[in-house]
Write an enzyme that holds these catalytic residues in place. Sequence first.
Site, mmCIF file in Angstrom:
data_model
loop_
_atom_site.group_PDB
_atom_site.id
_atom_site.type_symbol
_atom_site.label_atom_id
_atom_site.label_comp_id
_atom_site.label_asym_id
_atom_site.label_seq_id
_atom_site.Cartn_x
_atom_site.Cartn_y
_atom_site.Cartn_z
ATOM 1 N N TYR A 141 0.847 -1.329 0.035
ATOM 2 C CA TYR A 141 0.011 -0.040 -0.073
ATOM 3 C C TYR A 141 0.796 1.375 -0.030
ATOM 4 O O TYR A 141 0.573 2.443 -0.259
ATOM 5 C CB TYR A 141 -1.029 0.037 1.217
ATOM 6 N N LYS A 192 3.343 -15.575 1.786
ATOM 7 C CA LYS A 192 3.176 -16.316 0.536
ATOM 8 C C LYS A 192 4.665 -16.406 -0.040
ATOM 9 O O LYS A 192 5.004 -15.952 -0.925
ATOM 10 C CB LYS A 192 2.478 -15.260 -0.516
ATOM 11 N N ASP A 252 -10.997 -8.577 7.630
ATOM 12 C CA ASP A 252 -12.331 -8.270 7.276
ATOM 13 C C ASP A 252 -13.123 -9.656 7.215
ATOM 14 O O ASP A 252 -14.293 -9.718 7.787
ATOM 15 C CB ASP A 252 -12.392 -7.858 5.992
#
Length: 361
Positions: A141, A192, A252
């Site tokens: 981000y 990952k 979330d």
Amino acid sequence: MTKKIAVLPGDGIGQEIIREALKVLDCLRQIFSVEVETEEALVGGAAYDATGTPLPQETLNLVKEADAVLLGAVGGPRWESLDYSVRPERGLLGLRSELSLFANLRPAILYPQLAEASTLRPEVVAGLDILIVRELTGGIYFGKPRGVRTLDNGERVGLNTLVYSESEIRRIVQVAFETAMKRGRRLCSVDKANVLECTELWREVVVETGRDYPEVELSHMYVDNAAMQLVRAPKQFDVMVTTNMFGDILSDCAAMLTGSIGMLPSASLDEHSKGMYEPIHGSAPDIAGKNIANPLATILSLAMLFRYSFNDAATAARIEQAVNAALDSGVRTADIYSEGSRKVSTSEMGDAVVEALRASA
Ligand code: NAD
């Protein structure tokens, strides 16, 4: 020594839910001699209306001087046409970056009394109590280079960069281990590493840091599997730690396992455990001013504030037990209401928690 909480109600239901958290704080002061003072300031749309900016200097001065920050929510349709630079949400991002709040802690707790509220089967989620530690100020981000460019052949290319330094990884992972030590002492690091070199480094630093926490049982999971496991068997987790983007998505998902956005608190911490505490939901303009919002996420955020910034687990537990007792008594705001329970307003729910607190004295 008396601690100071900067209180920022913000917009929409922010005023209503913060009022209930302050009632709880008043009760703690009166009955349990908790030494805390509060000072309110403007943020978000309310601050823009009054001063022309969503994060006035006066608010910044207050939050920097205070020991912790309790926030309601910001935003609403009234301010959606404003320039991006002065939108209410910029106030929130400004607070996060000005206070260097790099560690976002989001518990997903399903009170057994509310098991029916989840979209998953009650036996899969009843008693769920997991905590996701998300890195908040780095990763894809924020990484550079970023943007959309046009190549010589006229084709457009979008680019973002996943980048983490060793020190950025180490500090969030330390928060996660410390948090695991205060809970069930199990930590799952999500990455990952089979595809992304950056998270290969992440995993190495997690393993290195783990050597300082031999009491914590450490495991690793790829993010795709973690997403699957969260909906398959979420109770296998205690604390999870992950990067900014993976954490954004997984937290979330975990939150929705509990089925009720009005119940979930959060904490964002700096490296000295100074933090900003807020419900995970927004300003809910559709129900603002109606005295029907659920104040429990904000009251539970206050509990987190005592646990993580004031290192006062006893007061935190007292608040959490009072919330539990209020739910046991059968009161429910509209968002968690089911047949057989008693529907109450925002202020009545706050009163029920205060009553339970008094009863526990
Ligand atoms: P929202 O979380 O405000 O509302 C989503 C839905 O959940 C609405 O139907 C709302 O009524 C309900 N809801 C939310 N909190 C509730 C509560 N405590 N009790 C009962 N019901 C509740 O999300 P949204 O509608 O997407 O956003 C509204 C505004 O909030 C936008 O301006 C958005 O930018 C802002 N927002 C702010 C924050 C924040 O301040 N941290 C977070 C998310 C969204």
